[in-house]
Design an enzyme around this catalytic site. Structure first.
Site, PDB file in Angstrom:
ATOM      1  N   GLN A   1      26.573  35.646 -17.853  1.00 51.51           N
ATOM      2  CA  GLN A   1      25.576  35.902 -18.911  1.00 51.51           C
ATOM      3  C   GLN A   1      26.230  35.749 -20.284  1.00 51.51           C
ATOM      4  OE1 GLN A   1      22.471  36.456 -17.878  1.00 51.51           O
ATOM      5  NE2 GLN A   1      21.318  37.448 -19.532  1.00 51.51           N
TER       6      GLN A   1
ATOM      7  N   GLU B   1      10.014  15.034 -39.045  1.00 53.66           N
ATOM      8  CA  GLU B   1      11.006  14.858 -40.107  1.00 53.66           C
ATOM      9  C   GLU B   1      12.133  13.947 -39.641  1.00 53.66           C
ATOM     10  OE1 GLU B   1       9.430  16.552 -42.794  1.00 53.66           O
ATOM     11  OE2 GLU B   1      10.406  14.716 -43.399  1.00 53.66           O
TER      12      GLU B   1
HETATM   13  C1  LIG Z   1      16.009   5.960 -42.508  1.00 57.82           C
HETATM   14  C2  LIG Z   1      15.003   5.209 -41.688  1.00 57.82           C
HETATM   15  C3  LIG Z   1      15.186   5.496 -40.213  1.00 57.82           C
HETATM   16  C4  LIG Z   1      15.167   3.715 -41.878  1.00 57.82           C
HETATM   17  O1  LIG Z   1      14.787   3.468 -43.183  1.00 57.82           O
HETATM   18  P1  LIG Z   1      14.808   1.954 -43.752  1.00 57.82           P
HETATM   19  O2  LIG Z   1      14.025   1.937 -44.999  1.00 57.82           O
HETATM   20  O3  LIG Z   1      14.409   1.011 -42.674  1.00 57.82           O
HETATM   21  O4  LIG Z   1      16.290   1.791 -44.197  1.00 57.82           O
HETATM   22  P2  LIG Z   1      17.568   1.342 -43.444  1.00 57.82           P
HETATM   23  O5  LIG Z   1      17.547  -0.163 -43.424  1.00 57.82           O
HETATM   24  O6  LIG Z   1      17.823   2.043 -42.166  1.00 57.82           O
HETATM   25  O7  LIG Z   1      18.595   1.871 -44.497  1.00 57.82           O
HETATM   26  C5  LIG Z   1      18.647   1.245 -45.779  1.00 57.82           C
HETATM   27  C6  LIG Z   1      19.629   2.011 -46.589  1.00 57.82           C
HETATM   28  O8  LIG Z   1      18.980   3.199 -47.057  1.00 57.82           O
HETATM   29  C7  LIG Z   1      19.714   4.324 -46.706  1.00 57.82           C
HETATM   30  N1  LIG Z   1      18.761   5.424 -46.478  1.00 57.82           N
HETATM   31  C8  LIG Z   1      17.845   5.487 -45.508  1.00 57.82           C
HETATM   32  N2  LIG Z   1      17.130   6.623 -45.617  1.00 57.82           N
HETATM   33  C9  LIG Z   1      17.636   7.282 -46.696  1.00 57.82           C
HETATM   34  C10 LIG Z   1      17.328   8.518 -47.331  1.00 57.82           C
HETATM   35  N3  LIG Z   1      16.362   9.348 -46.841  1.00 57.82           N
HETATM   36  N4  LIG Z   1      18.021   8.883 -48.425  1.00 57.82           N
HETATM   37  C11 LIG Z   1      18.998   8.071 -48.893  1.00 57.82           C
HETATM   38  N5  LIG Z   1      19.377   6.876 -48.339  1.00 57.82           N
HETATM   39  C12 LIG Z   1      18.667   6.500 -47.259  1.00 57.82           C
HETATM   40  C13 LIG Z   1      20.438   3.924 -45.451  1.00 57.82           C
HETATM   41  O9  LIG Z   1      21.569   4.754 -45.230  1.00 57.82           O
HETATM   42  C14 LIG Z   1      20.823   2.515 -45.772  1.00 57.82           C
HETATM   43  O10 LIG Z   1      21.907   2.546 -46.639  1.00 57.82           O
HETATM   44  P3  LIG Z   1      22.988   1.376 -46.528  1.00 57.82           P
HETATM   45  O11 LIG Z   1      22.191   0.116 -46.760  1.00 57.82           O
HETATM   46  O12 LIG Z   1      23.518   1.445 -45.127  1.00 57.82           O
HETATM   47  O13 LIG Z   1      23.966   1.707 -47.576  1.00 57.82           O
HETATM   48  C15 LIG Z   1      13.590   5.624 -42.172  1.00 57.82           C
HETATM   49  O14 LIG Z   1      12.628   4.755 -41.569  1.00 57.82           O
HETATM   50  C16 LIG Z   1      13.266   7.058 -41.814  1.00 57.82           C
HETATM   51  O15 LIG Z   1      13.666   7.959 -42.521  1.00 57.82           O
HETATM   52  N6  LIG Z   1      12.553   7.248 -40.654  1.00 57.82           N
HETATM   53  C17 LIG Z   1      12.188   8.586 -40.217  1.00 57.82           C
HETATM   54  C18 LIG Z   1      10.771   8.902 -40.658  1.00 57.82           C
HETATM   55  C19 LIG Z   1      10.568  10.365 -40.867  1.00 57.82           C
HETATM   56  O16 LIG Z   1      11.496  11.135 -40.969  1.00 57.82           O
HETATM   57  N7  LIG Z   1       9.285  10.761 -40.960  1.00 57.82           N
HETATM   58  C20 LIG Z   1       8.916  12.085 -41.282  1.00 57.82           C
HETATM   59  C21 LIG Z   1       7.466  12.117 -41.690  1.00 57.82           C
HETATM   60  S1  LIG Z   1       7.020  13.663 -42.408  1.00 57.82           S
HETATM   61  C22 LIG Z   1       7.061  14.766 -41.111  1.00 57.82           C
HETATM   62  O17 LIG Z   1       7.420  14.484 -39.983  1.00 57.82           O
HETATM   63  C23 LIG Z   1       6.690  16.108 -41.500  1.00 57.82           C
HETATM   64  C24 LIG Z   1       6.777  17.102 -40.606  1.00 57.82           C
HETATM   65  C25 LIG Z   1       6.444  18.467 -41.065  1.00 57.82           C
HETATM   66  C26 LIG Z   1       6.795  19.504 -40.041  1.00 57.82           C
HETATM   67  C27 LIG Z   1       6.877  20.853 -40.685  1.00 57.82           C
HETATM   68  C28 LIG Z   1       8.200  20.995 -41.452  1.00 57.82           C
HETATM   69  C29 LIG Z   1       8.299  22.290 -42.137  1.00 57.82           C
HETATM   70  C30 LIG Z   1       7.768  22.215 -43.575  1.00 57.82           C
HETATM   71  C31 LIG Z   1       8.787  22.615 -44.563  1.00 57.82           C
HETATM   72  C32 LIG Z   1       9.261  24.047 -44.339  1.00 57.82           C
HETATM   73  C33 LIG Z   1       8.225  25.057 -44.768  1.00 57.82           C
HETATM   74  C34 LIG Z   1       8.402  25.356 -46.222  1.00 57.82           C
HETATM   75  C35 LIG Z   1       7.303  26.311 -46.666  1.00 57.82           C
HETATM   76  C36 LIG Z   1       7.633  26.848 -48.028  1.00 57.82           C
HETATM   77  C37 LIG Z   1       6.622  27.888 -48.496  1.00 57.82           C
HETATM   78  O18 LIG Z   1       5.762  28.324 -47.678  1.00 57.82           O
HETATM   79  O19 LIG Z   1       6.681  28.230 -49.685  1.00 57.82           O
HETATM   80  C1  LIG Z   2       4.371  18.653 -34.783  1.00 56.14           C
HETATM   81  C2  LIG Z   2       4.500  17.397 -35.634  1.00 56.14           C
HETATM   82  C3  LIG Z   2       4.210  17.462 -36.981  1.00 56.14           C
HETATM   83  C4  LIG Z   2       4.288  16.313 -37.766  1.00 56.14           C
HETATM   84  N1  LIG Z   2       3.927  16.388 -39.094  1.00 56.14           N
HETATM   85  C5  LIG Z   2       3.934  15.248 -39.835  1.00 56.14           C
HETATM   86  C6  LIG Z   2       3.515  15.278 -41.200  1.00 56.14           C
HETATM   87  O1  LIG Z   2       3.129  16.319 -41.727  1.00 56.14           O
HETATM   88  N2  LIG Z   2       3.510  14.109 -41.902  1.00 56.14           N
HETATM   89  C7  LIG Z   2       3.919  12.926 -41.353  1.00 56.14           C
HETATM   90  O2  LIG Z   2       3.887  11.900 -42.038  1.00 56.14           O
HETATM   91  N3  LIG Z   2       4.347  12.868 -40.051  1.00 56.14           N
HETATM   92  C8  LIG Z   2       4.355  13.995 -39.297  1.00 56.14           C
HETATM   93  N4  LIG Z   2       4.783  13.948 -37.994  1.00 56.14           N
HETATM   94  C9  LIG Z   2       5.161  12.659 -37.408  1.00 56.14           C
HETATM   95  C10 LIG Z   2       6.662  12.571 -37.201  1.00 56.14           C
HETATM   96  O3  LIG Z   2       7.304  12.430 -38.429  1.00 56.14           O
HETATM   97  C11 LIG Z   2       6.980  11.381 -36.288  1.00 56.14           C
HETATM   98  O4  LIG Z   2       6.420  11.644 -35.029  1.00 56.14           O
HETATM   99  C12 LIG Z   2       8.490  11.213 -36.173  1.00 56.14           C
HETATM  100  O5  LIG Z   2       8.997  10.681 -37.372  1.00 56.14           O
HETATM  101  C13 LIG Z   2       8.885  10.316 -34.994  1.00 56.14           C
HETATM  102  O6  LIG Z   2       8.318   9.035 -35.166  1.00 56.14           O
HETATM  103  P1  LIG Z   2       7.482   8.365 -33.975  1.00 56.14           P
HETATM  104  O7  LIG Z   2       6.469   9.327 -33.542  1.00 56.14           O
HETATM  105  O8  LIG Z   2       7.085   7.030 -34.432  1.00 56.14           O
HETATM  106  O9  LIG Z   2       8.545   8.217 -32.800  1.00 56.14           O
HETATM  107  P2  LIG Z   2       9.162   6.842 -32.259  1.00 56.14           P
HETATM  108  O10 LIG Z   2      10.061   6.245 -33.263  1.00 56.14           O
HETATM  109  O11 LIG Z   2       8.060   6.009 -31.710  1.00 56.14           O
HETATM  110  O12 LIG Z   2      10.069   7.431 -31.077  1.00 56.14           O
HETATM  111  C14 LIG Z   2       9.836   7.123 -29.712  1.00 56.14           C
HETATM  112  C15 LIG Z   2      11.194   6.896 -29.068  1.00 56.14           C
HETATM  113  O13 LIG Z   2      11.744   5.692 -29.601  1.00 56.14           O
HETATM  114  C16 LIG Z   2      13.101   5.894 -30.003  1.00 56.14           C
HETATM  115  N5  LIG Z   2      13.436   4.988 -31.106  1.00 56.14           N
HETATM  116  C17 LIG Z   2      12.642   4.648 -32.141  1.00 56.14           C
HETATM  117  N6  LIG Z   2      13.291   3.782 -32.950  1.00 56.14           N
HETATM  118  C18 LIG Z   2      14.518   3.575 -32.418  1.00 56.14           C
HETATM  119  C19 LIG Z   2      15.667   2.788 -32.788  1.00 56.14           C
HETATM  120  N7  LIG Z   2      15.682   2.042 -33.899  1.00 56.14           N
HETATM  121  N8  LIG Z   2      16.748   2.850 -31.996  1.00 56.14           N
HETATM  122  C20 LIG Z   2      16.758   3.627 -30.892  1.00 56.14           C
HETATM  123  N9  LIG Z   2      15.716   4.377 -30.473  1.00 56.14           N
HETATM  124  C21 LIG Z   2      14.614   4.357 -31.233  1.00 56.14           C
HETATM  125  C22 LIG Z   2      13.118   7.348 -30.454  1.00 56.14           C
HETATM  126  O14 LIG Z   2      14.453   7.865 -30.404  1.00 56.14           O
HETATM  127  C23 LIG Z   2      12.216   8.003 -29.398  1.00 56.14           C
HETATM  128  O15 LIG Z   2      12.992   8.288 -28.248  1.00 56.14           O
HETATM  129  C24 LIG Z   2       4.703  15.090 -37.186  1.00 56.14           C
HETATM  130  C25 LIG Z   2       5.028  15.041 -35.830  1.00 56.14           C
HETATM  131  C26 LIG Z   2       4.933  16.191 -35.055  1.00 56.14           C
HETATM  132  C27 LIG Z   2       5.267  16.119 -33.581  1.00 56.14           C
END
Ligand SMILES: CC(C)(COP(=O)(O)OP(=O)(O)OC[C@H]1O[C@@H](n2cnc3c(N)ncnc32)[C@H](O)[C@@H]1OP(=O)(O)O)[C@@H](O)C(=O)NCCC(=O)NCCSC(=O)/C=C/CCCCCCCCCCCCC(=O)O
Ligand SMILES: Cc1cc2nc3c(=O)[nH]c(=O)nc-3n(C[C@H](O)[C@H](O)[C@H](O)COP(=O)(O)OP(=O)(O)OC[C@H]3O[C@@H](n4cnc5c(N)ncnc54)[C@H](O)[C@@H]3O)c2cc1C
Length: 638
Positions: free
Chosen positions: A338, A432
């Site tokens: 544990q 995120e």
């Molecule tokens: C980064 C990606 C995967 C790819 O991006 P892309 O444009 O294709 O670029 P690349 O070719 O890969 O890279 C190019 C260069 O850019 C650099 N890079 C990439 N990203 C960044 C960055 N973010 N910053 C700086 N530089 C960056 C990269 O390194 C390359 O550099 P180099 O050329 O190698 O030098 C991109 O597609 C990506 O980010 N994908 C992921 C998408 C994603 O994250 N989506 C999220 C959507 S929003 C979401 O999911 C929201 C969820 C909410 C859930 C709830 C969360 C809680 C809320 C907050 C907490 C509560 C607070 C409350 C407070 C209160 O109540 O008061």
């Molecule tokens: C509860 C919840 C809340 C959310 N809230 C928000 C919000 O408020 N605003 C908003 O904009 N979005 C929101 N999202 C969306 C969220 O940001 C996306 O679901 C997240 O960024 C993952 O992207 P996707 O769904 O396209 O997954 P995908 O990219 O389709 O992932 C599917 C699979 O593919 C793989 N994959 C994808 N690309 C590659 C690669 N290049 N190489 C290797 N493997 C790869 C991943 O690892 C994963 O295993 C929310 C999602 C959830 C579940």
């Protein structure tokens, strides 16, 4: 009470004997966990305010339908806002109050993403126009980036924003089904506005993804505006859990917005239709995600510490086997198995707390530099927030599930608080930024760093982390040395990325211990936890460490022996170490984790409150069971 033994009486601290074993000042540790005396005061005061107000009751969630659950969440959010206004709470106190209400709701995205996006990507003028409305909640915002067809690949988003110079407007449009916005929290039923991410088109030329403020609903009657189709995407994992949130679907049908509703800090479009890219990295458009990722790391320590608090207290209460001559059975917390499962999670909770503090500093530092147009640390900030978000959320989700298993059968009851905690938390591995996709970003950063710095990734680490640093370098050299593409090696590179992030966590824990830490025995306890975190990972990944040659099999065996010794040092302090999180029973929401440890009477009492026990003979008996028992359905066709 008739027939109730001492061990079941209410008002008795059944964990007093455990608390008396503590070898350190728990109140001083509470300050360390909170971050400062001020932070502790705010947290302590607000958590008790929420716990004492029936308006924030949450023990009935598992019995509500989706519509009842959602309406109750709206009620709580409105009640929270009224409490904030009536009590004139500060921003810090208000954020704490929403945190302790402990229910995913549209306010998370309003305060956690919509406002930060405007602050980070809006011009001064745009901030002056929109922030006052948002702070007063006269508009409610969401962050609409992800689409049905794209989430990870932001540059693949299909929504378009086409500039019309005739009318000085952008036309926002969803050209395909897969371009429907899909997932944004708060979007489905509540948000009046969105930060919508779309492909900017000016004069027939595309300029990549940018953010736009778009009104979705009327501020008069909440009906969707012309060209807006919006709704909820349906039930999600678990029953209550994240179903308090209206994750939505949104389609634009040629919706027109004024030009000044494109967030223009990073790039601009003039009224003449000229696109101007400021001399800042285009990735600043991603800035909100970087901000949220660093908050998610702090949240990981909160979620993991909740689960560990429940499992630790229950492990001290639960007795199973080992009775000698009719004496009490053994506390399961005394079993080495544990301890070997639970105490590394306790150490991780503290480790994630401190890495969250450091990441908050790093984010503030990079934000300050950006204001001076210093982009030198942006790549590292991106790699750190992406990698640590991935590492801590994966470990926390796995840790919450392990805590459920550490509680045996009762851990599977909703009244344990653990199933709900897991169901609410586990999407953090996806939102995120999918955790693998983010680790690939770290791997890319490491490849670039290795190619620029040669083998040594960094010499800026404390001595105690040499083995960890050598492990990362070894993993990178094994991969970079091979002449194959990034894609081919990506699975291996992701392992190196995890190793790099673990190195950061260990080194920041060690740095934390180099600070002045007041309180009798507090630093000593943290040193034990730091050693447990570091040695547990060394044990778990000993193959990596052995292959570097910087540790031998004998070292690995000694490390394992040391771990057992460290677990024995934690054991008398375990309850005090989780008391230091200072969680109220209301926030924990767990009978197994209740402060007084009086678990069995509470479990028994809670069972009878289940709606199924409203009648001793269940609905359906006469229709289905009685005929079965009476074999009156022998001839019935099944
Ligand atoms: C980064 C990606 C995967 C790819 O991006 P892309 O444009 O294709 O670029 P690349 O070719 O890969 O890279 C190019 C260069 O850019 C650099 N890079 C990439 N990203 C960044 C960055 N973010 N910053 C700086 N530089 C960056 C990269 O390194 C390359 O550099 P180099 O050329 O190698 O030098 C991109 O597609 C990506 O980010 N994908 C992921 C998408 C994603 O994250 N989506 C999220 C959507 S929003 C979401 O999911 C929201 C969820 C909410 C859930 C709830 C969360 C809680 C809320 C907050 C907490 C509560 C607070 C409350 C407070 C209160 O109540 O008061
Ligand atoms: C509860 C919840 C809340 C959310 N809230 C928000 C919000 O408020 N605003 C908003 O904009 N979005 C929101 N999202 C969306 C969220 O940001 C996306 O679901 C997240 O960024 C993952 O992207 P996707 O769904 O396209 O997954 P995908 O990219 O389709 O992932 C599917 C699979 O593919 C793989 N994959 C994808 N690309 C590659 C690669 N290049 N190489 C290797 N493997 C790869 C991943 O690892 C994963 O295993 C929310 C999602 C959830 C579940």
């Amino acid at each position: 009470m008739e027939g109730v033994g001492e061990e079941e009486m209410e008002g008795v601290d059944h964990l007093a004997h455990e608390r008396n074993k503590s070898e350190f000042d728990v109140d001083a540790m509470k300050i360390v966990w909170a971050g400062s005396p001020h932070a502790f005061d705010v947290s302590d005061r607000i958590s008790k305010l929420v716990a004492s107000d029936p308006g924030f009751r949450k023990d009935n969630r598992s019995t509500l339908s989706r519509k009842e659950l959602f309406k109750n969440t709206l009620r709580k959010a409105a009640y929270a806002w009224k409490t904030i206004v009536d009590l004139r709470l500060s921003e810090e106190e208000a954020a704490k109050l929403r945190f302790y209400v402990d229910e995913p709701a549209f306010t998370d995205l309003h305060w956690g993403m919509f406002i930060p996006a405007i602050k980070g990507q809006g011009t001064e003028e745009q901030q002056q126009k929109w922030l006052p409305l948002a702070y007063k909640m006269q508009i409610i915002g969401c962050y609409a980036q992800t689409e049905l067809g794209h989430g990870s690949n932001v540059q693949g988003l299909e929504t378009t924003a086409t500039f019309d110079s005739q009318t000085d407007e952008f036309i926002i449009h969803s050209p395909t089904l897969t371009s429907s916005k899909w997932w944004p929290g708060g979007l489905g039923k509540v948000a009046t506005h969105a930060i919508a991410y779309a492909r900017l088109i000016v004069g027939g030329r595309e300029h990549g993804v940018h953010g736009f403020i778009v009104q979705l609903r009327s501020l008069e009657d909440h009906s969707p505006l012309l060209g807006i189709t919006v709704g909820d995407i349906g039930m999600k994992f678990g029953n209550g859990a994240y179903n308090t949130m209206d994750n939505g679907v949104l389609q634009f049908d040629h919706v027109r917005i004024p030009r000044n509703q494109m967030l223009m800090r990073v790039s601009q479009v003039t009224c003449e239709g000229k696109y101007k890219q400021s001399d800042v990295p285009r990735q600043l458009v991603y800035g909100t995600m970087v901000y949220v990722r660093q908050t998610i790391v702090a949240d990981a320590s909160c979620a993991l510490s909740r689960a560990v608090c429940i499992a630790t207290r229950y492990s001290a209460v639960r007795r199973q086997f080992g009775s000698q001559n009719g004496g009490p059975e053994t506390q399961v917390i005394d079993y080495k198995t544990q301890q070997s499962r639970l105490f590394p999670l306790l150490a991780s909770a503290y480790a994630f707390r401190f890495i969250g503090e450091w990441l908050k500093w790093l984010y503030a530092d990079v934000t300050q530099r950006l204001q001076a147009n210093d982009f030198s640390t942006l790549p590292e900030a991106h790699a750190c927030t992406a990698g640590l978000k991935s590492l801590t959320t994966t470990a926390t989700a796995d840790g919450i599930e392990e805590c459920r298993k550490l509680c045996g059968g009762h851990g599977y009851l909703c009244s344990s608080g653990l199933p709900e905690l897991f169901a609410v938390y586990v999407p953090a591995c996806t939102y995120e930024g999918d955790n693998t996709v983010l680790l690939l970003q770290v791997a890319r950063f490491l490849m670039k760093t290795v190619s620029q710095l040669g083998s040594r990734l960094s010499s800026k680490k404390p001595v105690g982390t040499i083995a960890y640093m050598t492990r990362v370098e070894h993993l990178m050299q094994c991969r970079c040395g091979v002449q194959r593409g990034f894609a081919e090696l990506s699975a291996d590179l992701v392992e190196a990325a995890v190793a790099h992030c673990q190195l950061i966590v260990v080194s920041k824990f060690i740095e934390k211990l180099q600070q002045e830490i007041p309180g009798k025995g507090v630093k000593q306890q943290l040193e034990v936890l730091c050693n447990i975190y570091a040695l547990f990972l060394l044990h778990k990944h000993q193959g990596d460490f052995l292959s570097t040659g910087c540790i031998t099999p004998k070292h690995a065996a000694l490390a394992n022996d040391e771990l057992r010794s460290l677990y024995s040092q934690v054991r008398p302090n375990a309850i005090a170490l989780v008391d230091a999180f200072n969680y109220t029973d209301h926030y924990l929401g767990s009978i197994l984790g209740c402060y007084d440890g009086n678990v069995y009477p509470k479990l028994y009492e809670a069972a009878w409150k289940d709606p199924l026990n409203e009648s001793v003979v269940p609905d359906g008996y006469h229709l289905y069971i009685r005929p079965l028992l009476k074999q009156e359905i022998r001839t019935a066709r099944l």
